[in-house]
Motif scaffolding. Structure first.
Motif, PDB file in Angstrom:
ATOM      1  N   ALA A  35      39.373  39.380  49.233  1.00 16.84           N
ATOM      2  CA  ALA A  35      39.324  39.776  50.647  1.00 16.84           C
ATOM      3  C   ALA A  35      38.765  41.183  50.812  1.00 16.84           C
ATOM      4  O   ALA A  35      38.894  42.028  49.930  1.00 16.84           O
ATOM      5  CB  ALA A  35      40.720  39.707  51.262  1.00 16.84           C
ATOM      6  N   GLY A  36      38.145  41.413  51.943  1.00 17.44           N
ATOM      7  CA  GLY A  36      37.627  42.739  52.275  1.00 17.44           C
ATOM      8  C   GLY A  36      36.272  43.017  51.660  1.00 17.44           C
ATOM      9  O   GLY A  36      35.771  42.264  50.834  1.00 17.44           O
ATOM     10  N   LYS A  37      35.686  44.106  52.117  1.00 21.89           N
ATOM     11  CA  LYS A  37      34.385  44.540  51.599  1.00 21.89           C
ATOM     12  C   LYS A  37      34.612  45.515  50.454  1.00 21.89           C
ATOM     13  O   LYS A  37      35.649  46.180  50.387  1.00 21.89           O
ATOM     14  CB  LYS A  37      33.580  45.217  52.711  1.00 21.89           C
ATOM     15  N   ALA A  38      33.643  45.629  49.571  1.00 21.26           N
ATOM     16  CA  ALA A  38      33.773  46.475  48.382  1.00 21.26           C
ATOM     17  C   ALA A  38      34.047  47.933  48.728  1.00 21.26           C
ATOM     18  O   ALA A  38      34.716  48.634  47.970  1.00 21.26           O
ATOM     19  CB  ALA A  38      32.521  46.357  47.526  1.00 21.26           C
ATOM     20  N   ASP A  39      33.551  48.388  49.886  1.00 23.63           N
ATOM     21  CA  ASP A  39      33.725  49.802  50.244  1.00 23.63           C
ATOM     22  C   ASP A  39      34.986  50.058  51.082  1.00 23.63           C
ATOM     23  O   ASP A  39      35.270  51.202  51.428  1.00 23.63           O
ATOM     24  CB  ASP A  39      32.498  50.328  50.978  1.00 23.63           C
ATOM     25  N   GLU A  40      35.755  49.008  51.400  1.00 25.46           N
ATOM     26  CA  GLU A  40      36.977  49.193  52.175  1.00 25.46           C
ATOM     27  C   GLU A  40      38.091  49.751  51.291  1.00 25.46           C
ATOM     28  O   GLU A  40      38.271  49.328  50.151  1.00 25.46           O
ATOM     29  CB  GLU A  40      37.449  47.877  52.793  1.00 25.46           C
ATOM     30  N   GLU A  41      38.838  50.687  51.843  1.00 26.22           N
ATOM     31  CA  GLU A  41      39.939  51.312  51.121  1.00 26.22           C
ATOM     32  C   GLU A  41      41.081  50.319  50.922  1.00 26.22           C
ATOM     33  O   GLU A  41      41.389  49.521  51.805  1.00 26.22           O
ATOM     34  CB  GLU A  41      40.449  52.517  51.915  1.00 26.22           C
ATOM     35  N   THR A  42      41.703  50.369  49.751  1.00 22.63           N
ATOM     36  CA  THR A  42      42.903  49.581  49.497  1.00 22.63           C
ATOM     37  C   THR A  42      44.081  50.535  49.336  1.00 22.63           C
ATOM     38  O   THR A  42      43.922  51.664  48.879  1.00 22.63           O
ATOM     39  CB  THR A  42      42.775  48.713  48.235  1.00 22.63           C
ATOM     40  N   THR A  43      45.257  50.058  49.736  1.00 23.24           N
ATOM     41  CA  THR A  43      46.484  50.834  49.619  1.00 23.24           C
ATOM     42  C   THR A  43      47.500  49.997  48.864  1.00 23.24           C
ATOM     43  O   THR A  43      47.699  48.823  49.182  1.00 23.24           O
ATOM     44  CB  THR A  43      47.047  51.192  51.009  1.00 23.24           C
ATOM     45  N   GLU A  44      48.128  50.596  47.860  1.00 26.61           N
ATOM     46  CA  GLU A  44      49.141  49.886  47.083  1.00 26.61           C
ATOM     47  C   GLU A  44      50.508  50.061  47.735  1.00 26.61           C
ATOM     48  O   GLU A  44      50.845  51.138  48.213  1.00 26.61           O
ATOM     49  CB  GLU A  44      49.177  50.409  45.653  1.00 26.61           C
ATOM     50  N   TRP A  45      51.293  48.969  47.727  1.00 29.60           N
ATOM     51  CA  TRP A  45      52.618  48.960  48.337  1.00 29.60           C
ATOM     52  C   TRP A  45      53.617  48.310  47.390  1.00 29.60           C
ATOM     53  O   TRP A  45      53.246  47.507  46.555  1.00 29.60           O
ATOM     54  CB  TRP A  45      52.614  48.132  49.628  1.00 29.60           C
ATOM     55  N   ARG A  46      54.866  48.604  47.604  1.00 29.52           N
ATOM     56  CA  ARG A  46      55.958  47.898  46.936  1.00 29.52           C
ATOM     57  C   ARG A  46      56.469  46.851  47.920  1.00 29.52           C
ATOM     58  O   ARG A  46      57.500  47.029  48.564  1.00 29.52           O
ATOM     59  CB  ARG A  46      57.064  48.867  46.546  1.00 29.52           C
ATOM     60  N   ARG A  47      55.691  45.804  48.070  1.00 35.90           N
ATOM     61  CA  ARG A  47      55.990  44.734  49.017  1.00 35.90           C
ATOM     62  C   ARG A  47      55.622  43.408  48.387  1.00 35.90           C
ATOM     63  O   ARG A  47      54.835  43.339  47.457  1.00 35.90           O
ATOM     64  CB  ARG A  47      55.183  44.913  50.314  1.00 35.90           C
ATOM     65  N   ALA A  48      56.170  42.346  48.924  1.00 37.02           N
ATOM     66  CA  ALA A  48      55.839  41.005  48.455  1.00 37.02           C
ATOM     67  C   ALA A  48      54.453  40.604  48.946  1.00 37.02           C
ATOM     68  O   ALA A  48      54.023  40.992  50.021  1.00 37.02           O
ATOM     69  CB  ALA A  48      56.874  40.006  48.964  1.00 37.02           C
ATOM     70  N   VAL A  49      53.760  39.819  48.140  1.00 37.00           N
ATOM     71  CA  VAL A  49      52.447  39.281  48.505  1.00 37.00           C
ATOM     72  C   VAL A  49      52.646  38.204  49.565  1.00 37.00           C
ATOM     73  O   VAL A  49      53.509  37.335  49.419  1.00 37.00           O
ATOM     74  CB  VAL A  49      51.749  38.692  47.256  1.00 37.00           C
ATOM     75  N   ASN A  50      51.832  38.240  50.650  1.00 34.77           N
ATOM     76  CA  ASN A  50      51.921  37.207  51.686  1.00 34.77           C
ATOM     77  C   ASN A  50      50.577  36.559  52.006  1.00 34.77           C
ATOM     78  O   ASN A  50      50.496  35.696  52.863  1.00 34.77           O
ATOM     79  CB  ASN A  50      52.589  37.739  52.960  1.00 34.77           C
ATOM     80  N   CYS A  51      49.517  36.941  51.318  1.00 33.27           N
ATOM     81  CA  CYS A  51      48.197  36.346  51.524  1.00 33.27           C
ATOM     82  C   CYS A  51      48.208  34.916  50.975  1.00 33.27           C
ATOM     83  O   CYS A  51      48.526  34.708  49.797  1.00 33.27           O
ATOM     84  CB  CYS A  51      47.147  37.195  50.813  1.00 33.27           C
ATOM     85  N   GLU A  52      47.867  33.956  51.807  1.00 33.58           N
ATOM     86  CA  GLU A  52      47.884  32.545  51.392  1.00 33.58           C
ATOM     87  C   GLU A  52      46.959  32.282  50.200  1.00 33.58           C
ATOM     88  O   GLU A  52      47.311  31.553  49.282  1.00 33.58           O
ATOM     89  CB  GLU A  52      47.516  31.631  52.563  1.00 33.58           C
ATOM     90  N   ALA A  53      45.766  32.887  50.216  1.00 38.44           N
ATOM     91  CA  ALA A  53      44.816  32.665  49.116  1.00 38.44           C
ATOM     92  C   ALA A  53      45.348  33.256  47.810  1.00 38.44           C
ATOM     93  O   ALA A  53      45.244  32.624  46.750  1.00 38.44           O
ATOM     94  CB  ALA A  53      43.460  33.273  49.458  1.00 38.44           C
ATOM     95  N   CYS A  54      45.932  34.436  47.858  1.00 35.18           N
ATOM     96  CA  CYS A  54      46.509  35.050  46.656  1.00 35.18           C
ATOM     97  C   CYS A  54      47.695  34.238  46.152  1.00 35.18           C
ATOM     98  O   CYS A  54      47.852  34.050  44.942  1.00 35.18           O
ATOM     99  CB  CYS A  54      46.946  36.484  46.935  1.00 35.18           C
ATOM    100  N   LEU A  55      48.534  33.759  47.058  1.00 34.58           N
ATOM    101  CA  LEU A  55      49.676  32.941  46.654  1.00 34.58           C
ATOM    102  C   LEU A  55      49.220  31.655  45.989  1.00 34.58           C
ATOM    103  O   LEU A  55      49.812  31.209  45.003  1.00 34.58           O
ATOM    104  CB  LEU A  55      50.571  32.643  47.861  1.00 34.58           C
ATOM    105  N   GLN A  56      48.154  31.050  46.495  1.00 40.96           N
ATOM    106  CA  GLN A  56      47.612  29.838  45.884  1.00 40.96           C
ATOM    107  C   GLN A  56      47.089  30.137  44.480  1.00 40.96           C
ATOM    108  O   GLN A  56      47.318  29.369  43.557  1.00 40.96           O
ATOM    109  CB  GLN A  56      46.497  29.243  46.751  1.00 40.96           C
ATOM    110  N   LEU A  57      46.411  31.272  44.323  1.00 36.25           N
ATOM    111  CA  LEU A  57      45.917  31.657  42.997  1.00 36.25           C
ATOM    112  C   LEU A  57      47.073  31.906  42.034  1.00 36.25           C
ATOM    113  O   LEU A  57      46.983  31.562  40.853  1.00 36.25           O
ATOM    114  CB  LEU A  57      45.041  32.916  43.103  1.00 36.25           C
ATOM    115  N   LEU A  58      48.171  32.474  42.520  1.00 35.83           N
ATOM    116  CA  LEU A  58      49.349  32.697  41.689  1.00 35.83           C
ATOM    117  C   LEU A  58      49.933  31.369  41.225  1.00 35.83           C
ATOM    118  O   LEU A  58      50.330  31.216  40.072  1.00 35.83           O
ATOM    119  CB  LEU A  58      50.408  33.500  42.454  1.00 35.83           C
ATOM    120  N   LYS A  59      49.993  30.370  42.122  1.00 35.62           N
ATOM    121  CA  LYS A  59      50.506  29.047  41.758  1.00 35.62           C
ATOM    122  C   LYS A  59      49.616  28.405  40.701  1.00 35.62           C
ATOM    123  O   LYS A  59      50.102  27.794  39.759  1.00 35.62           O
ATOM    124  CB  LYS A  59      50.576  28.144  42.990  1.00 35.62           C
TER     125      LYS A  59
END
Length: 64
Positions: A35-59
């Motif tokens: 997700a996102g463009k290569a130049d978009e800033e990312t921020t790290e958090w201590r939170r649960a993942v809720n992105c459907e695509a990421c959750l599917q990849l985890l499964k």
């Protein structure tokens, strides 16, 4: 007693609600789902993942 593992996630750009599984790419944390463009800033958090695509990849990773 085992310490509880804290889940980490990243957000991309201005979207602070969708949390993604982090992937280290070229020294930068990026969303595992791409997700996102290569130049978009990312921020790290201590939170649960809720992105459907990421959750599917985890499964899929769990079943491999």
């Amino acid at each position: 007693m085992t310490p509880k593992q804290v889940e980490r996630a990243v957000t991309v750009g201005d979207d602070l609600l969708t949390t993604h599984k982090p992937l280290l790419a070229g020294g930068t944390l990026r969303p595992h789902c791409g997700a996102g463009k290569a130049d978009e800033e990312t921020t790290e958090w201590r939170r649960a993942v809720n992105c459907e695509a990421c959750l599917q990849l985890l499964k899929e990773d769990d079943h491999a």
